[in-house]
Motif scaffolding. Structure first.
Motif, PDB file in Angstrom:
ATOM      1  N   PHE A 285       0.650  -1.257  -0.218  1.00  0.00           N
ATOM      2  CA  PHE A 285      -0.043  -0.015  -0.084  1.00  0.00           C
ATOM      3  C   PHE A 285       0.956   1.353  -0.028  1.00  0.00           C
ATOM      4  O   PHE A 285       0.724   2.223   0.904  1.00  0.00           O
ATOM      5  N   GLY A 286       2.199   1.218  -1.106  1.00  0.00           N
ATOM      6  CA  GLY A 286       3.338   2.170  -0.673  1.00  0.00           C
ATOM      7  C   GLY A 286       2.622   3.411  -1.343  1.00  0.00           C
ATOM      8  O   GLY A 286       3.400   4.491  -1.182  1.00  0.00           O
ATOM      9  N   SER A 287       1.585   3.314  -2.428  1.00  0.00           N
ATOM     10  CA  SER A 287       1.063   4.843  -2.957  1.00  0.00           C
ATOM     11  C   SER A 287       0.117   5.288  -1.392  1.00  0.00           C
ATOM     12  O   SER A 287      -0.426   6.809  -1.693  1.00  0.00           O
ATOM     13  N   SER A 288      -0.753   5.091  -0.284  1.00  0.00           N
ATOM     14  CA  SER A 288      -1.173   5.584   0.548  1.00  0.00           C
ATOM     15  C   SER A 288      -0.194   5.925   2.041  1.00  0.00           C
ATOM     16  O   SER A 288       0.439   5.760   1.849  1.00  0.00           O
ATOM     17  N   GLU A 289      -1.060   7.053   2.328  1.00  0.00           N
ATOM     18  CA  GLU A 289      -0.462   8.070   3.255  1.00  0.00           C
ATOM     19  C   GLU A 289       0.190   6.862   4.846  1.00  0.00           C
ATOM     20  O   GLU A 289      -1.293   6.565   5.220  1.00  0.00           O
ATOM     21  N   LEU A 290       1.167   5.943   5.359  1.00  0.00           N
ATOM     22  CA  LEU A 290       1.207   5.699   5.832  1.00  0.00           C
ATOM     23  C   LEU A 290       0.957   5.966   7.962  1.00  0.00           C
ATOM     24  O   LEU A 290       1.705   7.345   7.955  1.00  0.00           O
ATOM     25  N   GLU A 291       0.520   5.706   8.415  1.00  0.00           N
ATOM     26  CA  GLU A 291       0.624   6.082  10.167  1.00  0.00           C
ATOM     27  C   GLU A 291       0.591   5.269  11.029  1.00  0.00           C
ATOM     28  O   GLU A 291       0.765   4.219  10.795  1.00  0.00           O
TER      29      GLU A 291
END
Length: 84
Positions: free
Chosen positions: A36-42
């Motif tokens: 899921f690298g294109s999504s912002e990681l939290e």
């Protein structure tokens, strides 16, 4: 829904924030970033799940397809599926 792979576990649930957005939690930074690298990681405050992304259902479907493609079917033995 919990998905277990040979390298990590994922928890997938409705985000409750944005329509059509789902939350994906993982205990592995490398795997959640890879899938899921294109999504912002939290950083997650949820117990047992260190990382989180909010993503759309299409991105989840693409990640699931990739997971299935990576299955090594040689690890399956027909004896595991025989009735006892």
């Amino acid at each position: 829904m919990i998905i277990q792979t040979s390298t990590c576990d994922f928890l997938i649930e409705d985000s409750g924030r944005v329509n059509g957005c789902i939350s994906v939690f993982s205990d592995s930074l490398e795997e959640i970033h890879r899938l899921f690298g294109s999504s912002e990681l939290e950083i997650s405050d949820r117990s047992g799940w260190r990382y989180k992304v909010c993503t759309c259902k299409q991105d989840l479907a693409n990640a699931l397809i990739l997971m299935v493609k990576e299955i090594n079917y040689l690890d399956f033995h027909s004896s595991k599926f025989q009735p006892a």
